[in-house]
Design a protein around this motif. Sequence first.
Motif, PDB file in Angstrom:
ATOM      1  N   GLN A   1      81.913  40.094  96.854  1.00  0.00           N
ATOM      2  CA  GLN A   1      83.109  39.381  96.401  1.00  0.00           C
ATOM      3  C   GLN A   1      82.765  37.969  95.943  1.00  0.00           C
ATOM      4  OE1 GLN A   1      85.474  39.986  99.984  1.00  0.00           O
ATOM      5  NE2 GLN A   1      86.900  41.293  98.850  1.00  0.00           N
ATOM      6  N   ARG A   2      81.922  37.280  96.697  1.00  0.00           N
ATOM      7  CA  ARG A   2      81.555  35.898  96.336  1.00  0.00           C
ATOM      8  C   ARG A   2      80.765  35.871  95.034  1.00  0.00           C
ATOM      9  NH1 ARG A   2      80.288  35.794 101.848  1.00  0.00           N
ATOM     10  NH2 ARG A   2      78.051  35.906 101.394  1.00  0.00           N
ATOM     11  N   VAL A   3      79.789  36.758  94.912  1.00  0.00           N
ATOM     12  CA  VAL A   3      78.959  36.771  93.708  1.00  0.00           C
ATOM     13  C   VAL A   3      79.781  37.192  92.496  1.00  0.00           C
ATOM     14  CG1 VAL A   3      76.967  37.869  92.602  1.00  0.00           C
ATOM     15  CG2 VAL A   3      76.838  37.174  95.003  1.00  0.00           C
ATOM     16  N   PHE A   4      80.620  38.200  92.661  1.00  0.00           N
ATOM     17  CA  PHE A   4      81.453  38.682  91.558  1.00  0.00           C
ATOM     18  C   PHE A   4      82.371  37.564  91.052  1.00  0.00           C
ATOM     19  CE2 PHE A   4      84.776  40.944  89.368  1.00  0.00           C
ATOM     20  CZ  PHE A   4      84.157  42.082  88.852  1.00  0.00           C
ATOM     21  N   LYS A   5      83.001  36.839  91.976  1.00  0.00           N
ATOM     22  CA  LYS A   5      83.915  35.779  91.555  1.00  0.00           C
ATOM     23  C   LYS A   5      83.161  34.655  90.850  1.00  0.00           C
ATOM     24  CE  LYS A   5      87.751  32.887  93.050  1.00  0.00           C
ATOM     25  NZ  LYS A   5      88.644  32.488  94.160  1.00  0.00           N
ATOM     26  N   ALA A   6      81.937  34.348  91.306  1.00  0.00           N
ATOM     27  CA  ALA A   6      81.162  33.285  90.675  1.00  0.00           C
ATOM     28  C   ALA A   6      80.777  33.649  89.243  1.00  0.00           C
ATOM     29  CB  ALA A   6      79.899  33.011  91.491  1.00  0.00           C
ATOM     30  N   HIS A   7      80.569  34.943  88.969  1.00  0.00           N
ATOM     31  CA  HIS A   7      80.170  35.374  87.635  1.00  0.00           C
ATOM     32  C   HIS A   7      81.358  35.711  86.742  1.00  0.00           C
ATOM     33  CE1 HIS A   7      76.258  35.733  89.581  1.00  0.00           C
ATOM     34  NE2 HIS A   7      75.708  35.901  88.389  1.00  0.00           N
ATOM     35  N   ALA A   8      82.416  36.279  87.325  1.00  0.00           N
ATOM     36  CA  ALA A   8      83.538  36.773  86.529  1.00  0.00           C
ATOM     37  C   ALA A   8      84.797  35.922  86.666  1.00  0.00           C
ATOM     38  CB  ALA A   8      83.861  38.212  86.923  1.00  0.00           C
ATOM     39  N   ALA A   9      84.755  34.895  87.523  1.00  0.00           N
ATOM     40  CA  ALA A   9      85.896  33.989  87.732  1.00  0.00           C
ATOM     41  C   ALA A   9      87.149  34.732  88.171  1.00  0.00           C
ATOM     42  CB  ALA A   9      86.171  33.166  86.474  1.00  0.00           C
ATOM     43  N   ILE A  10      86.957  35.804  88.908  1.00  0.00           N
ATOM     44  CA  ILE A  10      88.074  36.577  89.452  1.00  0.00           C
ATOM     45  C   ILE A  10      87.517  37.444  90.573  1.00  0.00           C
ATOM     46  CG2 ILE A  10      87.850  38.623  87.951  1.00  0.00           C
ATOM     47  CD1 ILE A  10      90.937  38.544  87.692  1.00  0.00           C
ATOM     48  N   THR A  11      88.341  37.803  91.552  1.00  0.00           N
ATOM     49  CA  THR A  11      87.858  38.654  92.628  1.00  0.00           C
ATOM     50  C   THR A  11      87.746  40.105  92.158  1.00  0.00           C
ATOM     51  OG1 THR A  11      90.084  39.163  93.449  1.00  0.00           O
ATOM     52  CG2 THR A  11      89.002  37.182  94.335  1.00  0.00           C
ATOM     53  N   PRO A  12      86.911  40.917  92.816  1.00  0.00           N
ATOM     54  CA  PRO A  12      86.831  42.333  92.426  1.00  0.00           C
ATOM     55  C   PRO A  12      88.183  43.057  92.524  1.00  0.00           C
ATOM     56  CG  PRO A  12      85.009  41.748  93.863  1.00  0.00           C
ATOM     57  CD  PRO A  12      85.940  40.570  93.853  1.00  0.00           C
ATOM     58  N   GLY A  13      88.983  42.712  93.530  1.00  0.00           N
ATOM     59  CA  GLY A  13      90.282  43.373  93.672  1.00  0.00           C
ATOM     60  C   GLY A  13      91.211  43.087  92.509  1.00  0.00           C
ATOM     61  N   ARG A  14      91.236  41.827  92.066  1.00  0.00           N
ATOM     62  CA  ARG A  14      92.103  41.486  90.924  1.00  0.00           C
ATOM     63  C   ARG A  14      91.559  42.076  89.632  1.00  0.00           C
ATOM     64  NH1 ARG A  14      93.829  35.494  90.237  1.00  0.00           N
ATOM     65  NH2 ARG A  14      95.245  36.540  88.772  1.00  0.00           N
ATOM     66  N   TYR A  15      90.239  42.148  89.519  1.00  0.00           N
ATOM     67  CA  TYR A  15      89.672  42.776  88.315  1.00  0.00           C
ATOM     68  C   TYR A  15      90.047  44.252  88.262  1.00  0.00           C
ATOM     69  CZ  TYR A  15      86.272  44.612  85.021  1.00  0.00           C
ATOM     70  OH  TYR A  15      85.684  45.263  83.954  1.00  0.00           O
ATOM     71  N   ARG A  16      89.976  44.947  89.385  1.00  0.00           N
ATOM     72  CA  ARG A  16      90.328  46.363  89.410  1.00  0.00           C
ATOM     73  C   ARG A  16      91.800  46.551  89.080  1.00  0.00           C
ATOM     74  NH1 ARG A  16      88.058  50.462  92.797  1.00  0.00           N
ATOM     75  NH2 ARG A  16      87.562  48.968  94.431  1.00  0.00           N
ATOM     76  N   ALA A  17      92.661  45.704  89.651  1.00  0.00           N
ATOM     77  CA  ALA A  17      94.101  45.846  89.450  1.00  0.00           C
ATOM     78  C   ALA A  17      94.498  45.563  88.007  1.00  0.00           C
ATOM     79  CB  ALA A  17      94.842  44.910  90.389  1.00  0.00           C
TER      80      ALA A  17
END
Length: 260
Positions: free
Chosen positions: A244-260
């Motif tokens: 979650q931390r790495v994903f947000k740092a690269h994509a500027a969004i959490t994995p849960g919000r990206y999936r939704a």
Amino acid sequence: MPGDTAFWRDPALPHVESRRACHSRACYKPHSHPTFSIGAVDAGGSIFTGSHGRQNALSTGSLVLVPAGCVHACNPLPGALWSYQMLHLDAAWLHSAVPQLDTDSAQVLHHPALYAQFCAMNALLFSSACVADKQAALLYLLHACAGASGARALPAVTARIPAQLRPAIAALQKQPLASLAYLAQVAGMSRYQLIRAFRAATGMTPHAYQLNLGVNRARDGLQAGTALADIACELGFADQSHLQRVFKAHAAITPGRYRA
């Protein structure tokens, strides 16, 4: 509302994904995508950083064309908000559909009519219009970008991998958890030599490249509906929170919000 972000995807158009972010403070680490990307600045100033730290200022109405594999980051001015749109296109599809855009260098366009066309096309994607109309508008925009005058090349290029590094890159593609020692061995280098050569060729250290590769693969897993914990385990993250931390740092969004 502040920080509002929305994604658009459609199984009928699997080669395209779109994102809109409004009044955001989100910042990105240097990263790359396997996709060709077009960014549009809607409000606020921002800084485009290329693969080796070179920076260019962007403003409202700027369009940035980023080829697949190009290491970059685009972030708001310190302490400021910005709004932007981001279009991601499958690289193989783009090469087939509009090969003129398949270049090595990132480009910036300051072209009000083209920016307005991009906004209209992206609004159409997010609407209930039919798939054929969306595809037609997308292709029309891409051909317009390819034919636009006044494009300025930015100092950010796709990675040109030296022959000696290719075994290490291939190893990472097959084994995302490969150790630095193993990568150095297959490349025939010391670990220090590998890190230096990797940074020179890609703009990233081997570890940063591994994390970036993991985030891009996590996107695919999230879209496929795979549980976040399973994705984290498969890709070698310490746990779900680490991903979650790495994903947000690269994509500027959490994995849960990206999936939704």
